[in-house]
Scaffold this motif. Structure first.
Motif, PDB file in Angstrom:
ATOM      1  N   LYS A   1      27.008  38.571  30.196  1.00  0.00           N
ATOM      2  CA  LYS A   1      26.581  39.922  29.816  1.00  0.00           C
ATOM      3  C   LYS A   1      25.820  40.612  30.939  1.00  0.00           C
ATOM      4  O   LYS A   1      25.028  40.006  31.640  1.00  0.00           O
ATOM      5  N   GLY A   2      26.097  41.910  31.085  1.00  0.00           N
ATOM      6  CA  GLY A   2      25.368  42.728  32.038  1.00  0.00           C
ATOM      7  C   GLY A   2      25.836  42.631  33.470  1.00  0.00           C
ATOM      8  O   GLY A   2      25.189  43.154  34.372  1.00  0.00           O
ATOM      9  N   ARG A   3      26.959  41.963  33.706  1.00  0.00           N
ATOM     10  CA  ARG A   3      27.487  41.825  35.065  1.00  0.00           C
ATOM     11  C   ARG A   3      28.928  42.315  35.099  1.00  0.00           C
ATOM     12  O   ARG A   3      29.612  42.323  34.084  1.00  0.00           O
ATOM     13  N   LYS A   4      29.396  42.702  36.265  1.00  0.00           N
ATOM     14  CA  LYS A   4      30.800  43.046  36.457  1.00  0.00           C
ATOM     15  C   LYS A   4      31.482  41.857  37.110  1.00  0.00           C
ATOM     16  O   LYS A   4      31.005  41.324  38.112  1.00  0.00           O
ATOM     17  N   TRP A   5      32.596  41.432  36.528  1.00  0.00           N
ATOM     18  CA  TRP A   5      33.290  40.216  36.938  1.00  0.00           C
ATOM     19  C   TRP A   5      34.672  40.523  37.477  1.00  0.00           C
ATOM     20  O   TRP A   5      35.330  41.451  37.026  1.00  0.00           O
ATOM     21  N   ILE A   6      35.121  39.689  38.427  1.00  0.00           N
ATOM     22  CA  ILE A   6      36.513  39.709  38.866  1.00  0.00           C
ATOM     23  C   ILE A   6      37.037  38.278  38.801  1.00  0.00           C
ATOM     24  O   ILE A   6      36.268  37.331  38.882  1.00  0.00           O
ATOM     25  N   VAL A   7      38.347  38.149  38.636  1.00  0.00           N
ATOM     26  CA  VAL A   7      38.967  36.824  38.576  1.00  0.00           C
ATOM     27  C   VAL A   7      39.132  36.305  39.994  1.00  0.00           C
ATOM     28  O   VAL A   7      39.790  36.925  40.831  1.00  0.00           O
ATOM     29  N   LEU A   8      38.508  35.175  40.260  1.00  0.00           N
ATOM     30  CA  LEU A   8      38.615  34.524  41.567  1.00  0.00           C
ATOM     31  C   LEU A   8      39.795  33.565  41.589  1.00  0.00           C
ATOM     32  O   LEU A   8      40.501  33.445  42.579  1.00  0.00           O
TER      33      LEU A   8
END
Length: 92
Positions: free
Chosen positions: A43-50
């Motif tokens: 929560k509260g973070r922006k994620w990308i698929v590594l």
């Protein structure tokens, strides 16, 4: 039914954070993580698929997820790890 084990990465407060999970639908799951409706940790973070891996059974996906979550080099405070180092760890 196929299952996807995934590793997400986020740059938060000048440190790199990773998250490991599994799902049937990676696009939907990433969207939930990014709108703070995924796992509590994300929560509260922006994620990308590594990184992602596809498995034909839920048990195989869960087993791989467990192994990745236990990898201390991959998780935790990865401030000193760059993306190439993370990919090398994942390829093992």
């Amino acid at each position: 039914m196929q299952y996807c084990v995934y590793v997400l990465i986020s740059n938060s407060n000048k440190k790199t954070i990773t998250y490991v999970g599994y799902t049937k639908n990676i696009k939907n799951r990433l969207s939930l993580h990014n709108i703070s409706r995924g796992a509590k940790f994300t929560k509260g973070r922006k994620w990308i698929v590594l990184h992602k891996e596809i498995y034909d059974s839920k048990s195989k996906a869960m087993s791989r997820e467990y192994k990745l979550k236990k990898d201390k080099k991959l998780l935790g405070n990865n401030t000193s790890l760059n993306i190439n180092k993370l990919k090398k760890i994942l390829s093992k």
